[in-house]
Design an enzyme around this catalytic site. Structure first.
Site, mmCIF file in Angstrom:
data_model
loop_
_atom_site.group_PDB
_atom_site.id
_atom_site.type_symbol
_atom_site.label_atom_id
_atom_site.label_comp_id
_atom_site.label_asym_id
_atom_site.label_seq_id
_atom_site.Cartn_x
_atom_site.Cartn_y
_atom_site.Cartn_z
ATOM 1 C CB VAL A 76 0.372 -5.642 4.324
ATOM 2 C CG1 VAL A 76 -0.873 -5.029 4.924
ATOM 3 C CG2 VAL A 76 0.188 -5.964 2.845
ATOM 4 C CE1 TYR A 106 -4.013 -1.487 -4.542
ATOM 5 C CE2 TYR A 106 -4.687 -3.787 -4.416
ATOM 6 C CZ TYR A 106 -4.327 -2.617 -3.787
ATOM 7 O OH TYR A 106 -4.269 -2.556 -2.417
ATOM 8 C CE1 TYR A 111 -4.556 1.652 4.285
ATOM 9 C CE2 TYR A 111 -3.096 0.746 5.943
ATOM 10 C CZ TYR A 111 -3.418 0.977 4.625
ATOM 11 O OH TYR A 111 -2.595 0.510 3.667
ATOM 12 C CE LYS A 161 -3.804 0.705 -1.062
ATOM 13 N NZ LYS A 161 -4.429 0.264 0.202
ATOM 14 C CB SER A 216 -0.935 0.011 1.205
ATOM 15 O OG SER A 216 -1.981 -0.883 0.975
HETATM 16 N N1 GLN Z 1 -1.677 -5.550 -1.777
HETATM 17 C C1 GLN Z 1 -2.271 -5.383 -0.472
HETATM 18 C C2 GLN Z 1 -3.765 -5.596 -0.545
HETATM 19 O O1 GLN Z 1 -4.367 -5.049 -1.416
HETATM 20 C C3 GLN Z 1 -1.954 -4.014 0.049
HETATM 21 C C4 GLN Z 1 -2.617 -3.739 1.385
HETATM 22 C C5 GLN Z 1 -1.752 -2.933 2.298
HETATM 23 O O2 GLN Z 1 -0.546 -2.837 2.134
HETATM 24 N N2 GLN Z 1 -2.351 -2.403 3.323
HETATM 25 O O3 GLN Z 1 -4.363 -6.276 0.230
#
Ligand code: GLN
Length: 427
Positions: free
Chosen positions: A266, A196, A248, A75, A72
């Site tokens: 993550v 994505y 978040y 993003k 993420s």
């Molecule tokens: N690729 C992960 C997902 O879409 C990214 C989520 C994250 O890093 N919070 O679940």
């Protein structure tokens, strides 16, 4: 100063960062992400902290050359690309601005079918689908190119993580289906999630994250390559969304406790930005329940508190400061530091007007300035004219031509301050 001494001075910064890492090293709480099976394969002990200044100095401690996937943390950079290609109106017809207060993978669509913001999965899938390109390959290449420009080197895909997420990413495909049903997604679900998943699977190091953050901190100019990756306006919008939504359902607490634009992934990475000053990259793969790195969050909390980085720490102080070397104000020497903003020039003008009778000459040194904002640049030019008119000689040492060239288009010379922190490979 001898080279010996220089190194010792540079080490002071790295030592401070080492001490910071030592304070969080013992925390073994949290879990590896396992809903993407490949992410559970990493060494849970990895720990790194990198700081890259807006002028391109690199400080990196711990496992700073260990690769992990962006997840993420991709993003904000893809959001910046979407903004630069489509403009904020088009992007925000499809995705909101508001912190969701919900987990990253929440089912989030408002009454108009828009995900709450581009930092949660639903919003990021929509944002990524807005990138120009006829095919998923073309769109991913555009993303890879852009994120690489932020990092200052060619980033590669982690094929195993990409395959692992493609095999198990049912929830993300469900989010994309909902966006499709709401009329928010113009691509097929498979195409949108494929791009994505690939953006999430780009491989980086903590130092890459810090360079990416430093590019944001430096008004969109990568301080290592000198490339203007994004306009200052896109950077401002990106930092705003990182600050309000980047962490978040922990974003409000983060804003209070850390107060820096940031984004976690993550894969264990966090990128944070101290605007006008530096970018920070942390890595430690054990995650808290919100999906952010436990020790990364802890390190950034410590940095914010101990280094006084919270954006709202000193609301009454100008971002830049100046020292007048000559207290008699006869031959005034002004040494500028950091981002030269309106408030700083206002102080200069005030001082000069207070001591106008005694001043015989003015020397201004912009050698340590990182940027001159457009208003300040105009004011400095005016000041030059006014002083010339008064027959007060003014000399300006402006090695990066901040005053004569368009603001933000010049990058400072790269300078690797820590011999122990080589640039990542193929940089
Ligand atoms: N690729 C992960 C997902 O879409 C990214 C989520 C994250 O890093 N919070 O679940």
């Amino acid at each position: 100063m001898s080279p010996m001494k220089n190194e010792a001075v540079a080490d002071l910064v790295s030592n401070t960062l080492e001490e910071l890492l030592d304070q969080v090293r013992g925390d073994r709480s949290g879990e590896l992400a396992d809903y993407i099976p490949q992410l559970a394969q990493v060494d849970p002990e990895g720990l790194a902290l990198s700081v890259v200044s807006s002028t391109g100095r690199i400080y990196a401690v711990g496992d700073h050359d260990q690769h992990f996937t962006l997840q993420s943390a991709s993003k904000p950079f893809v959001y910046a690309l979407a903004l630069s290609q489509r403009g904020p109106d088009v992007v925000h017809e499809r995705v909101g601005y508001e912190p969701s207060g919900e987990p990253f993978n929440a089912i989030s669509l408002d009454a108009e079918g828009r995900p709450a913001n581009p930092m949660i999965n639903a919003g990021a899938i929509v944002t990524s689908s807005l990138i120009e390109g006829a095919t998923p390959d073309a769109r991913f290449e555009a993303i890879r190119h852009c994120v690489s420009a932020f990092a200052g080197r060619e980033l590669e895909l982690d094929e195993a993580v990409y395959a692992s997420e493609t095999a198990t990413g049912h929830r993300n495909r469900a989010l994309a289906n909902l966006a499709l049903a709401a009329g928010t997604l113009d691509r097929t679900v498979i195409d949108a999630t494929d791009v994505y998943f690939r953006q999430c699977s780009l491989k980086v190091t903590a130092t890459d994250l810090a360079v990416m953050g430093a590019t944001l901190s430096n008004n969109g100019v990568n301080p290592l390559t000198g490339v203007q990756v994004m306009t200052p306006e896109v950077v401002r919008r990106t930092l705003a969304i990182m600050l309000s939504c980047g962490m978040y359902n922990y974003s409000g607490y983060w804003m209070n406790d850390v107060g820096l634009p940031a984004k976690s992934g993550v894969g264990g990475g966090i990128v944070a930005v101290s605007p006008g000053k530096f970018g920070v990259g942390t890595y430690s793969p054990r995650l808290d329940p919100s999906g952010s790195s436990v020790r990364g969050v802890a390190a950034l909390r410590l940095m914010s508190n101990q280094l006084g980085l919270h954006l709202l720490n000193h609301p009454s102080e100008a971002a830049a400061s100046f020292n007048a070397d000559d207290s008699s104000f006869d031959n005034l020497i002004l040494r500028m530091r950091g981002e030269l903003d309106f408030a700083c020039v206002e102080r200069i003008v005030h001082e000069l007007s207070e001591h106008g009778d005694t001043i015989k000459s003015v020397h201004m040194d912009l050698g340590e300035s990182t940027a001159v904002v457009p208003t300040a640049r105009g004011m400095l030019k005016d000041l030059q004219e006014v002083l010339a008119h008064e027959d007060i000689p003014i000399t300006i040492d402006d090695p990066r031509d901040f005053i004569e060239t368009e603001p933000h288009l010049k990058a400072p010379e790269p300078h690797v301050a820590d011999a122990h922190a080589p640039l990542p490979e193929n940089q």
